[in-house]
Design an enzyme around this catalytic site. Sequence first.
Site, PDB file in Angstrom:
ATOM      1  N   GLU A 137       0.828  -1.218   0.000  1.00  0.00           N
ATOM      2  CA  GLU A 137       0.000   0.000   0.000  1.00  0.00           C
ATOM      3  C   GLU A 137       0.862   1.267   0.000  1.00  0.00           C
ATOM      4  OE1 GLU A 137      -2.880  -0.590  -0.684  1.00  0.00           O
ATOM      5  OE2 GLU A 137      -3.587  -2.408   0.306  1.00  0.00           O
ATOM      6  N   HIS A 156      -2.702   2.338   8.344  1.00  0.00           N
ATOM      7  CA  HIS A 156      -3.805   1.541   7.802  1.00  0.00           C
ATOM      8  C   HIS A 156      -3.957   0.285   8.642  1.00  0.00           C
ATOM      9  CE1 HIS A 156      -6.249  -0.880   5.153  1.00  0.00           C
ATOM     10  NE2 HIS A 156      -5.266  -1.731   4.933  1.00  0.00           N
ATOM     11  N   HIS A 189      -7.203  -2.987   9.980  1.00  0.00           N
ATOM     12  CA  HIS A 189      -8.465  -3.683   9.696  1.00  0.00           C
ATOM     13  C   HIS A 189      -9.281  -3.856  10.979  1.00  0.00           C
ATOM     14  CE1 HIS A 189      -5.983  -5.932   6.316  1.00  0.00           C
ATOM     15  NE2 HIS A 189      -6.179  -4.664   6.019  1.00  0.00           N
ATOM     16  N   GLU A 201     -17.425  12.227  22.644  1.00  0.00           N
ATOM     17  CA  GLU A 201     -16.213  12.949  22.241  1.00  0.00           C
ATOM     18  C   GLU A 201     -15.751  12.695  20.809  1.00  0.00           C
ATOM     19  OE1 GLU A 201     -13.341  12.974  25.439  1.00  0.00           O
ATOM     20  OE2 GLU A 201     -14.950  13.481  26.815  1.00  0.00           O
ATOM     21  N   HIS A 253     -12.900  -3.460   3.834  1.00  0.00           N
ATOM     22  CA  HIS A 253     -11.462  -3.716   3.945  1.00  0.00           C
ATOM     23  C   HIS A 253     -10.877  -3.176   5.270  1.00  0.00           C
ATOM     24  CE1 HIS A 253      -7.256  -3.826   1.909  1.00  0.00           C
ATOM     25  NE2 HIS A 253      -7.113  -3.624   3.205  1.00  0.00           N
TER      26      HIS A 253
END
Length: 270
Positions: free
Chosen positions: A116, A139, A141, A169, A210
């Site tokens: 990525e 990134h 999952h 919040e 994803h």
Amino acid sequence: MKNILEAPFMVEMIRTTTNMYNHGWDERNGGNISLLLDECQVKEYLDIDKILRSIPTGFSAPELEGKYFLVTGTGKYFKNVQYAPDVNLGLVRLTDGGETAELLWGYTDGGKFTSEFPAHMMSHVARLKVNPENRVVMHCHPANLLAMTYVHTLDEREFTRTLWQMCTECIVVFPDGVNVLPWMLCGTNEIGEATAEKMLTARLVVWSLHGIYGAGKDLDETFGLIETAEKAAEIYMKIAHLPRVNTITDDMMHQLEQRFGVKARDSYLS
Ligand code: 13P
Ligand code: ZN
């Protein structure tokens, strides 16, 4: 030369990947992180003229020419970073207008940066335009955010408002809300460009079916951003199938804006 394994940025990266694994956000090789470093930080630990390998990136990013990044390796498991940082992480410098990554440290088994990398580097370009203090793209999952993309509309305003309504919040932590991409093939320049475009207006970008991308000034802040959104999604997944008796109203959110000095994304509140 000081020991790079003792560098504060390395220690923080190892702690963060371990913590993310422990949160269940990074099964197997899931997830990736890139951390922007200053040359002066790197120079304390490495001879910056000693290039171990040059790796083509497959995209161009002239804005990042000469910039240094500590990046998780492709196919590498976050749970293992703490035991073998030099195998699972790499420190690279971008050259040739971003088309080449010069490896200065790490990926010692012959590996390379995350698949990525385009999404990470293009997102850095986008976030640096909005905030020059931005250093991290992350990134992962997380289960509840992912689950939510199966059962909730992917409309960004609606998605954001639902998350804001789940914890008081949330609106304070991510007043810009959450942008959402439809399912796209991961690891491509196309999803990288689409993510970067979304990063211009929010620090959180959901990849439907994803995972999620977060951006921030340091690892702790970016972790906290995703943690907060994931907590909200968890509450949503606990209550979505039950009758809603109470909620956080737009009026309450306006009070939060006032109290915490934040401004919710335009037209997201009534
Ligand atoms: P990498 O192992 O290449 O970082 O890929 C993991 C991932 O989460 C892909 O989206
Ligand atoms: Zn992923």
